[in-house]
Write a protein that holds these residues in place. Structure first.
Motif, mmCIF file in Angstrom:
data_model
loop_
_atom_site.group_PDB
_atom_site.id
_atom_site.type_symbol
_atom_site.label_atom_id
_atom_site.label_comp_id
_atom_site.label_asym_id
_atom_site.label_seq_id
_atom_site.Cartn_x
_atom_site.Cartn_y
_atom_site.Cartn_z
ATOM 1 N N HIS A 102 0.819 -1.212 0.000
ATOM 2 C CA HIS A 102 0.000 0.000 0.000
ATOM 3 C C HIS A 102 0.855 1.265 0.000
ATOM 4 O O HIS A 102 0.500 2.254 -0.644
ATOM 5 N N THR A 103 1.970 1.237 0.702
ATOM 6 C CA THR A 103 2.749 2.452 0.905
ATOM 7 C C THR A 103 4.008 2.564 0.057
ATOM 8 O O THR A 103 4.540 3.651 -0.103
ATOM 9 N N LEU A 104 4.519 1.461 -0.475
ATOM 10 C CA LEU A 104 5.808 1.492 -1.164
ATOM 11 C C LEU A 104 5.736 0.981 -2.598
ATOM 12 O O LEU A 104 4.983 0.062 -2.906
ATOM 13 N N ASP A 105 6.539 1.606 -3.461
ATOM 14 C CA ASP A 105 6.791 1.074 -4.799
ATOM 15 C C ASP A 105 8.082 0.278 -4.703
ATOM 16 O O ASP A 105 9.074 0.760 -4.148
ATOM 17 N N ILE A 106 8.092 -0.920 -5.240
ATOM 18 C CA ILE A 106 9.257 -1.796 -5.198
ATOM 19 C C ILE A 106 9.748 -1.982 -6.627
ATOM 20 O O ILE A 106 8.996 -2.442 -7.492
ATOM 21 N N HIS A 107 11.007 -1.594 -6.862
ATOM 22 C CA HIS A 107 11.581 -1.695 -8.199
ATOM 23 C C HIS A 107 12.885 -2.480 -8.145
ATOM 24 O O HIS A 107 13.633 -2.355 -7.176
ATOM 25 N N PRO A 108 13.181 -3.255 -9.186
ATOM 26 C CA PRO A 108 14.471 -3.959 -9.210
ATOM 27 C C PRO A 108 15.607 -2.958 -9.393
ATOM 28 O O PRO A 108 15.441 -1.915 -10.023
ATOM 29 N N VAL A 109 16.752 -3.274 -8.819
ATOM 30 C CA VAL A 109 17.935 -2.441 -8.983
ATOM 31 C C VAL A 109 18.472 -2.659 -10.392
ATOM 32 O O VAL A 109 18.502 -3.784 -10.887
ATOM 33 N N THR A 110 18.871 -1.585 -11.052
ATOM 34 C CA THR A 110 19.464 -1.710 -12.374
ATOM 35 C C THR A 110 20.904 -1.208 -12.337
ATOM 36 O O THR A 110 21.246 -0.317 -11.562
ATOM 37 N N GLY A 111 21.735 -1.785 -13.160
ATOM 38 C CA GLY A 111 23.137 -1.400 -13.245
ATOM 39 C C GLY A 111 23.321 -0.195 -14.147
ATOM 40 O O GLY A 111 22.357 0.380 -14.670
ATOM 41 N N ASN A 112 24.576 0.190 -14.369
ATOM 42 C CA ASN A 112 24.886 1.354 -15.212
ATOM 43 C C ASN A 112 24.407 1.174 -16.641
ATOM 44 O O ASN A 112 24.055 2.140 -17.308
ATOM 45 N N ASN A 113 24.388 -0.068 -17.125
ATOM 46 C CA ASN A 113 23.964 -0.340 -18.498
ATOM 47 C C ASN A 113 22.469 -0.620 -18.602
ATOM 48 O O ASN A 113 21.984 -1.002 -19.659
ATOM 49 N N GLU B 226 20.946 -3.072 -17.042
ATOM 50 C CA GLU B 226 20.637 -4.483 -16.792
ATOM 51 C C GLU B 226 20.076 -4.638 -15.379
ATOM 52 O O GLU B 226 20.464 -3.939 -14.458
ATOM 53 N N LYS B 227 19.128 -5.529 -15.260
ATOM 54 C CA LYS B 227 18.496 -5.794 -13.964
ATOM 55 C C LYS B 227 19.258 -6.896 -13.239
ATOM 56 O O LYS B 227 19.754 -7.823 -13.858
ATOM 57 N N PHE B 228 19.331 -6.764 -11.942
ATOM 58 C CA PHE B 228 19.972 -7.776 -11.120
ATOM 59 C C PHE B 228 18.909 -8.742 -10.622
ATOM 60 O O PHE B 228 17.869 -8.323 -10.103
ATOM 61 N N ASP B 229 19.145 -10.018 -10.799
ATOM 62 C CA ASP B 229 18.206 -11.030 -10.336
ATOM 63 C C ASP B 229 18.431 -11.321 -8.865
ATOM 64 O O ASP B 229 19.541 -11.166 -8.353
ATOM 65 N N PRO C 6 18.000 -7.597 -4.605
ATOM 66 C CA PRO C 6 18.335 -6.192 -4.838
ATOM 67 C C PRO C 6 17.126 -5.426 -5.369
ATOM 68 O O PRO C 6 16.583 -5.746 -6.427
ATOM 69 N N CYS C 7 16.690 -4.430 -4.601
ATOM 70 C CA CYS C 7 15.544 -3.632 -5.011
ATOM 71 C C CYS C 7 15.610 -2.263 -4.346
ATOM 72 O O CYS C 7 16.361 -2.056 -3.393
ATOM 73 N N THR C 8 14.842 -1.342 -4.868
ATOM 74 C CA THR C 8 14.702 -0.027 -4.245
ATOM 75 C C THR C 8 13.266 0.129 -3.790
ATOM 76 O O THR C 8 12.329 -0.334 -4.454
ATOM 77 N N LEU C 9 13.103 0.762 -2.651
ATOM 78 C CA LEU C 9 11.783 1.021 -2.096
ATOM 79 C C LEU C 9 11.582 2.526 -2.033
ATOM 80 O O LEU C 9 12.416 3.246 -1.487
#
Length: 116
Positions: free
Chosen positions: A63-74, A76-79, A96-99
């Motif tokens: 409800h309160t947070l957006d969860i996104h995968p961490v991406t590298g400089n290029n 690319e997503k980290f699994d 690895p994710c950002t909130l």
């Protein structure tokens, strides 16, 4: 019993998708709650409190947070890590994710509920 390869293929692998088929819960996969809290005379008396608490925690985060995968400089997503922490609860070692707060209202809710 929850590691039976007949019920859960590759039981040591973290695969939440094993419970989903065509975007819905797969009724052919055994519900782990039928075993996780015991059964018969020795069933856990706190199972409903535990399930309700977990539901509320997950609902509050979603409800309160957006969860996104961490991406590298290029870009690319980290699994998530294939390494699993085992014990009372099994989980991937790293996800690895950002909130980020969904809104200023959500940020206020998070700050008010924080024990710090």
């Amino acid at each position: 019993m929850l590691h039976n390869p007949e019920d859960y293929p590759d039981p040591e692998e973290f695969k939440p998708e094993r419970f989903i088929k065509d975007g819905k819960l797969d009724p052919n996969v055994r519900d782990p709650l039928t075993l996780a809290f015991g059964f018969g005379r020795r069933i856990c008396p706190g199972r409903h409190l535990s399930s309700g608490s977990l539901f509320m925690m997950v609902a509050s985060v979603l409800h309160t947070l957006d969860i996104h995968p961490v991406t590298g400089n290029n870009g690319e997503k980290f699994d998530p890590s294939s390494e699993v922490i085992t014990g009372l609860i099994s989980a991937p070692e790293r996800v690895p994710c950002t909130l980020t707060a969904r809104s200023t209202n959500a940020e206020r809710l998070i700050q008010q509920s924080s024990p710090c």
